[in-house]
Structures are given as structure tokens and as C-alpha cells.
Design an enzyme around this catalytic site. Structure first.
Site, PDB file in Angstrom:
ATOM      1  N   HIS A  54       0.849  -1.196   0.000  1.00  0.00           N
ATOM      2  CA  HIS A  54       0.000   0.000   0.000  1.00  0.00           C
ATOM      3  C   HIS A  54       0.880   1.240   0.000  1.00  0.00           C
ATOM      4  O   HIS A  54       2.097   1.158   0.199  1.00  0.00           O
ATOM      5  CB  HIS A  54      -0.959  -0.012   1.183  1.00  0.00           C
ATOM      6  CG  HIS A  54      -0.305   0.131   2.536  1.00  0.00           C
ATOM      7  ND1 HIS A  54       0.558  -0.812   3.050  1.00  0.00           N
ATOM      8  CD2 HIS A  54      -0.382   1.120   3.470  1.00  0.00           C
ATOM      9  CE1 HIS A  54       0.959  -0.416   4.246  1.00  0.00           C
ATOM     10  NE2 HIS A  54       0.427   0.752   4.525  1.00  0.00           N
ATOM     11  N   HIS A  82       1.350   3.949   1.962  1.00  0.00           N
ATOM     12  CA  HIS A  82       1.789   4.760   3.089  1.00  0.00           C
ATOM     13  C   HIS A  82       3.314   4.829   2.998  1.00  0.00           C
ATOM     14  O   HIS A  82       3.957   3.885   2.530  1.00  0.00           O
ATOM     15  CB  HIS A  82       1.349   4.153   4.421  1.00  0.00           C
ATOM     16  CG  HIS A  82      -0.086   4.479   4.780  1.00  0.00           C
ATOM     17  ND1 HIS A  82      -0.859   3.669   5.574  1.00  0.00           N
ATOM     18  CD2 HIS A  82      -0.862   5.546   4.434  1.00  0.00           C
ATOM     19  CE1 HIS A  82      -2.065   4.224   5.715  1.00  0.00           C
ATOM     20  NE2 HIS A  82      -2.093   5.349   5.033  1.00  0.00           N
ATOM     21  N   ASP A 110       5.954   4.531   4.815  1.00  0.00           N
ATOM     22  CA  ASP A 110       6.907   3.542   5.325  1.00  0.00           C
ATOM     23  C   ASP A 110       6.959   2.289   4.447  1.00  0.00           C
ATOM     24  O   ASP A 110       7.786   1.402   4.673  1.00  0.00           O
ATOM     25  CB  ASP A 110       6.621   3.169   6.792  1.00  0.00           C
ATOM     26  CG  ASP A 110       5.171   2.791   7.054  1.00  0.00           C
ATOM     27  OD1 ASP A 110       4.272   3.331   6.385  1.00  0.00           O
ATOM     28  OD2 ASP A 110       4.932   1.948   7.946  1.00  0.00           O
ATOM     29  N   HIS A 111       6.105   2.231   3.415  1.00  0.00           N
ATOM     30  CA  HIS A 111       6.082   1.074   2.521  1.00  0.00           C
ATOM     31  C   HIS A 111       6.452   1.425   1.082  1.00  0.00           C
ATOM     32  O   HIS A 111       6.500   0.534   0.229  1.00  0.00           O
ATOM     33  CB  HIS A 111       4.697   0.419   2.547  1.00  0.00           C
ATOM     34  CG  HIS A 111       4.322  -0.036   3.920  1.00  0.00           C
ATOM     35  ND1 HIS A 111       4.422  -1.352   4.324  1.00  0.00           N
ATOM     36  CD2 HIS A 111       3.914   0.669   5.002  1.00  0.00           C
ATOM     37  CE1 HIS A 111       4.064  -1.432   5.596  1.00  0.00           C
ATOM     38  NE2 HIS A 111       3.759  -0.231   6.027  1.00  0.00           N
ATOM     39  N   HIS A 124      -7.212  -1.939   5.912  1.00  0.00           N
ATOM     40  CA  HIS A 124      -6.393  -0.805   6.320  1.00  0.00           C
ATOM     41  C   HIS A 124      -7.080   0.445   5.758  1.00  0.00           C
ATOM     42  O   HIS A 124      -7.871   0.317   4.819  1.00  0.00           O
ATOM     43  CB  HIS A 124      -4.968  -0.985   5.744  1.00  0.00           C
ATOM     44  CG  HIS A 124      -3.909  -0.213   6.461  1.00  0.00           C
ATOM     45  ND1 HIS A 124      -3.739  -0.256   7.828  1.00  0.00           N
ATOM     46  CD2 HIS A 124      -2.940   0.625   5.995  1.00  0.00           C
ATOM     47  CE1 HIS A 124      -2.728   0.515   8.158  1.00  0.00           C
ATOM     48  NE2 HIS A 124      -2.217   1.065   7.077  1.00  0.00           N
ATOM     49  N   ASP A 160       0.325  -3.923   6.717  1.00  0.00           N
ATOM     50  CA  ASP A 160      -0.610  -3.179   7.534  1.00  0.00           C
ATOM     51  C   ASP A 160      -2.072  -3.598   7.366  1.00  0.00           C
ATOM     52  O   ASP A 160      -2.680  -3.409   6.313  1.00  0.00           O
ATOM     53  CB  ASP A 160      -0.445  -1.688   7.236  1.00  0.00           C
ATOM     54  CG  ASP A 160       0.992  -1.239   7.501  1.00  0.00           C
ATOM     55  OD1 ASP A 160       1.876  -2.121   7.617  1.00  0.00           O
ATOM     56  OD2 ASP A 160       1.229  -0.027   7.577  1.00  0.00           O
ATOM     57  N   HIS A 181       7.660  -4.510  11.622  1.00  0.00           N
ATOM     58  CA  HIS A 181       6.845  -3.285  11.497  1.00  0.00           C
ATOM     59  C   HIS A 181       6.428  -2.793  12.882  1.00  0.00           C
ATOM     60  O   HIS A 181       5.250  -2.660  13.195  1.00  0.00           O
ATOM     61  CB  HIS A 181       5.620  -3.582  10.605  1.00  0.00           C
ATOM     62  CG  HIS A 181       4.843  -2.358  10.201  1.00  0.00           C
ATOM     63  ND1 HIS A 181       3.849  -1.815  10.984  1.00  0.00           N
ATOM     64  CD2 HIS A 181       4.902  -1.584   9.096  1.00  0.00           C
ATOM     65  CE1 HIS A 181       3.326  -0.766  10.361  1.00  0.00           C
ATOM     66  NE2 HIS A 181       3.955  -0.601   9.230  1.00  0.00           N
TER      67      HIS A 181
HETATM   68 ZN   LIG Z   1       3.181   0.746   7.776  1.00  0.00          ZN
END
Ligand SMILES: [Zn+2]
Length: 309
Positions: free
Chosen positions: A63, A65, A67-68, A141, A208, A266
Site C-alpha cells: 500500500h 503509506h 513507510d512502505h 487498512h 498493515d 513493522h
Molecule cells: Zn506501515
């Protein structure tokens, strides 16, 4: 010999810490080298692990976001800088195509590498690989999110001593393997008589998400499950509210799904001591447990051996 292992680039959710880079994982699986969820700093983390841009065959994003995916610009530009000669497949949730387009062209660079972009359009979408099937399952999510699993089909291993006993050699071995039987001097020899089952291996990557059917579908009988455990049970209500798992939930999923080796990752920056995740998970899961650390490698466990009968 084929290599199957997970290389951990980073293990932090949301914000990196002094000891944890943003997310990032590489799966080496035979001829596939798959980069999952490259967070910020992934290009440099790769350098520390010895995985080069040229090694990568595929990139999977769960996805959009940060951090990914904030490592996508650097990683994608590096593919061109290093003049990676083969196409690199890229998968991500189709609803995030605008984010991908921006990340892919975040700044000016001389583009030479070829990306084979195949967005994930629907739950259960499959991509056929030489080593098995890559399958995406929808997760829960606030933004469109898919987890991935790699499933190798079951097969069989021919037994040289049994083949020799029947005098089967050369191209006949391949024919027997392919067709399932071979007629020899009026007698039929079946594949089962001269082989042993070789169970396929499975890898699953669950990022997530709140607890949902997709989590279980991905984790089912995984030899190696990489799963987010952002929170501890003490923050279970918060985890449910923001669409994340606790270590306890992740461990229960693993136990109920017959997972062999469980990798928790994570982690929220609010927890300083990773041992707390292990303590919580251990209450529910008695298989191999790894609390992921940056720049470490986790082997896919040796293939299961089926007991006779
Ligand atoms: Zn994340």
C-alpha cells in the site's frame, strides 16, 4: 542449489528509529529476488546487505503509506543507473496508481531500466512465476492494501535407487516424471513407485491490516510468514482502530494457520524493548519465532518431510 531466504532491510513502522530503518524486505526464492515495501532509505540498506539493484526481479508494494513506498524513487532510479538488463516486474494496489506514477518519476533521471508494471486490481489476483504462483489478497487498512503470498506447487522427487532397480535411466526418467507412468517389458511402472512426495513451500507477506479473512488466507500453511505486529496487546483497541495487528494477534494467526517460521516486524517506535513482542507472541505460538532486526537474514525452513502412509 536454490536459495530461499528473507533479507530484512528495515523493521520500523511510520517513523524510523536509531536502530530501525523504515520497512523493507527482500525475498530470494530460486530465480526470483523480490523487494517488498521499500520504505525510505531502502537503497542504502540494500547496499549493507549485498543485494544489488541488478539482483532484483520484482517489486511488490502492499500500500501507499510512506513507510512502505518512499524507497521506490531511489530504488527505481538505481535500476536505471545500474543499467539493469532485465525487466523488473512491479505490483501495487491499482487504486494507488497515481502515487506510483509520482514516485516513479519523483525527480529527473535518465530512464533505461524496463519496469513491467502489473497493478493488483482485485482480491485473489495471481501472477504465474517459474517457481510457483504469486497471489495477492486484500487486507483491511484505511487505504487499499494487498498482502502477497508465494505458493510453490506440490511435486515429487525421483528416487535414484528405485529408478536403478527398474533399470530406468536417461530420457525415460523425464518421461516417467512428466507422464506419470512408463511401460517397461509389458509391465507398467508408475511415478509413485519410484518417487517420494515433495511438498511445495509457501511464503506469505502480511503488512498493515486489522484482522480479516485476507490475513488467514495468506498465512495458511506458510513455511515462512512475515507479518506486521505494530502494537502489543496493551494497545489492542488502538490497533483495531487504526487497522493494525498486535503481536498476540499475529502469533494466534500463525498458530491457527499452521505456520512454521514466524517473523514479526513493522514495530511502532513507542516500544523500546523488542523482547516484549517475543514474550507476547510466545504465549500463543510455539513454532520458530523471529523478532525481525534490520540487516539480518532469515532462512526459509527446510522443506517439510511427509511421513510415509
Ligand atoms: Zn506501515
Amino acid at each position: 542449489m536454490s536459495m530461499r531466504e528473507l533479507v530484512v532491510l528495515g523493521t520500523a513502522s511510520q517513523a524510523p528509529t536509531r536502530t530501525r530503518n523504515h520497512n523493507g524486505y527482500v525475498l530470494r526464492w530460486d530465480d526470483e529476488v523480490i523487494l517488498f515495501d521499500p520504505g525510505e532509505g531502502s537503497q542504502r540498506q540494500l547496499l549493507h546487505t549485498g543485494v544489488t539493484a541488478s539482483d532484483l526481479t520484482r517489486i511488490c508494494v502492499t500500500h501507499f503509506h510512506g513507510d512502505h513506498c518512499l524507497g521506490l524513487p531511489g530504488t527505481i532510479q538505481r535500476l536505471s543507473l545500474d543499467r539493469v538488463p532485465h525487466p523488473v516486474a512491479v505490483h501495487f494496489p491499482a487504486g494507488g496508481a497515481d502515487y506510483f506514477a509520482r514516485l516513479r518519476h519523483a525527480s529527473s533521471f535518465h530512464e533505461t531500466a524496463e519496469l513491467a508494471v502489473v497493478p493488483i486490481e482485485a482480491d485473489g489476483q495471481r501472477v504465474a512465476l517459474r517457481c510457483g504462483t504469486l497471489e495477492a489478497r486484500q487486507l483491511r487498512h484505511p487505504v487499499e492494501t494487498y498482502g502477497y503470498r508465494l505458493v510453490e506447487p506440490d511435486g515429487c522427487r525421483m528416487l535414484p535407487e528405485k529408478l536403478a532397480a527398474y533399470g530406468i535411466a536417461g530420457p525415460a526418467v523425464g518421461e516417467l516424471h512428466r507422464v506419470g507412468h512408463l511401460d517397461l517389458d509389458g509391465r507398467r511402472v508408475t511415478r509413485d513407485e519410484v518417487s517420494t512426495p515433495r511438498p511445495g513451500q509457501r511464503f506469505a507477506f502480511v503488512m498493515d491490516t486489522g484482522l480479516c479473512d485476507g490475513v488467514y488466507a495468506l498465512a495458511e500453511h506458510a513455511d515462512l510468514l512475515v507479518i506486521e505486529s505494530t502494537f502489543l496487546e496493551s494497545e489492542a483497541a488502538l490497533a483495531a482502530e487504526v487497522g493494525h495487528l498486535t503481536a498476540g494477534q499475529a502469533a494466534r494467526v500463525a498458530a491457527e494457520s499452521g505456520v512454521r517460521r514466524l517473523v514479526l516486524t513493522h514495530f511502532s517506535q513507542r516500544y523500546a524493548d523488542p523482547a516484549r513482542f517475543a514474550d507476547e507472541a510466545r504465549r500463543h505460538f510455539d513454532g520458530d519465532l523471529v523478532i525481525a532486526e534490520d540487516l539480518t537474514t532469515v532462512q526459509v525452513p527446510p522443506r517439510r518431510v511427509l511421513s510415509a502412509g
